[in-house]
Design an enzyme around this catalytic site. Sequence first.
Site, PDB file in Angstrom:
ATOM      1  N   SER A  64     -36.841  40.630  -2.202  1.00  0.00           N
ATOM      2  CA  SER A  64     -36.737  39.456  -1.345  1.00  0.00           C
ATOM      3  C   SER A  64     -37.772  39.475  -0.212  1.00  0.00           C
ATOM      4  O   SER A  64     -38.962  39.446  -0.485  1.00  0.00           O
ATOM      5  CB  SER A  64     -35.304  39.354  -0.824  1.00  0.00           C
ATOM      6  OG  SER A  64     -35.094  38.119  -0.206  1.00  0.00           O
ATOM      7  N   HIS A  99     -29.005  36.805  -6.298  1.00  0.00           N
ATOM      8  CA  HIS A  99     -29.906  37.478  -5.355  1.00  0.00           C
ATOM      9  C   HIS A  99     -29.486  38.915  -5.008  1.00  0.00           C
ATOM     10  O   HIS A  99     -30.243  39.854  -5.214  1.00  0.00           O
ATOM     11  CB  HIS A  99     -29.996  36.634  -4.083  1.00  0.00           C
ATOM     12  CG  HIS A  99     -31.230  36.891  -3.280  1.00  0.00           C
ATOM     13  ND1 HIS A  99     -32.492  36.533  -3.705  1.00  0.00           N
ATOM     14  CD2 HIS A  99     -31.404  37.476  -2.075  1.00  0.00           C
ATOM     15  CE1 HIS A  99     -33.386  36.884  -2.790  1.00  0.00           C
ATOM     16  NE2 HIS A  99     -32.751  37.462  -1.795  1.00  0.00           N
TER      17      HIS A  99
END
Length: 421
Positions: free
Chosen positions: A190, A395
């Site tokens: 990320s 995620h």
Amino acid sequence: MFLDIVFMVSIVLVADARSPHADFVDELAKSHVFGNRISDNVMEDALLDLPDLVRKYNYPFEEHFVATEDGYILGVHRIPHGRDSKNLPENKPVAFLMHGLLCSSAEYITMGPGTALAYILAEEGFDVWLGNARGTYYSRRHTNLNPDARFNSTYWKFSWDEIGNKDLPSMIDYVLDYTGKSALHYIGMSQGTTTFFAMASLRPEYNKKIISMQAMAPVAYLAYNSNPLFLVLSPYGRELEKLASLLGIGELFPRREIYTLLGKSFCADGAITQPICSNLLFYIAGRNDDQHNATMWPVKLGHAPAGISVRQLIHYSQSIINKEFRRYDHGFLNNIEIYGRATPPSYDLSKISAPVFLHYAANDPLAHLNDVGRLYRELGNPMGKFLVPHPEFSHADFLFGIDANTLVYNTVIRIMKQHDI
Ligand SMILES: *[C@@H]1O[C@H](CO)[C@@H](O)[C@H](O)[C@H]1NC(C)=O
Ligand SMILES: *[C@@H]1O[C@H](CO)[C@@H](O)[C@H](O)[C@H]1NC(C)=O
């Protein structure tokens, strides 16, 4: 949805009020309302600091300190080898891991041996180094600025642009110098990929120091971002930053005892409120029940959130609004002073000559397939694009997913071994 926001806001308020509320939560934790079906192990891991946590599992742990050109002092962690692999060749390849937003080096460790990436890499024969961005718990120091200065947020005037442009080069140079290597494998998750793309485009000379870049849940473009919280807040980015700056607030979500207490009281196994914790995570990072191990909540909240600057969030909201991957927008006049133009320049992805591999997921609200596709097309040296073979993978699963090892890390490690020098 509304309730989730209320819960989140109250966590922040409670967290910022410190001790009086901490006592209150502690009382709750002691009461019988929330039951007590908690494994000793999880509770112990939640309370141990990182060095003790790693040593508890019989892995070596080193903490190094690196100063950046602008005076930030960063904590860099190292697991130099696996539990029983002291006799492996001395000349191990280096894997440098960089964490995501709100996280720290701890997130590559919290899930424990066999599941957490840092341990798996150490067992696979890598010399594992873990970076910590300025402002996070392990890097909350500076040669002359005070992160806790009252009504003065000078320390916090940075976004992920500076983390990429200044912190990463300093840490990478330190690691290469210390190990005597000329290049390393970079693994980012990320924001750990955003900062890499910023570094490798602003300081292209660093590309030759990268054997391979493994980008998990890669974030550059956010045109298709569907994180609801970001979508709601983004239009107010500039106003929010002005307000925070006026109030002298530069830091958000610092690591506090209160999160550990919340984790242990409200999110642990046996707590009737555990589903709220899980839903809050799903809300932000995408829902995936079968990869989520709720039992680990206390350990996760024992180490995260680890603190960010207001500008890190604002910079992401700028990307959502302008649908480009650009440097920080300081406003018209300041942009002219800093960049010599009214709008901030885009990061030139074509300058990234390091071999980049993208690992992405279909159900990731923060790294949408279309945004990942555009990133891949614009990179200077894209080498491969790997969609996680699980339709619900989201995620946070790249870090905490029950099957992250078989679904993601195996591929990452296979590629790294093929590209060793
Ligand atoms: C905040 O601190 C910095 C560094 O110490 C100093 O240069 C600056 O003038 C201070 N700002 C205010 C408003 O006091
Ligand atoms: C979830 O975490 C707990 C505590 O570490 C562990 O005992 C359990 O096996 C994990 N569950 C799964 C499905 O991996």
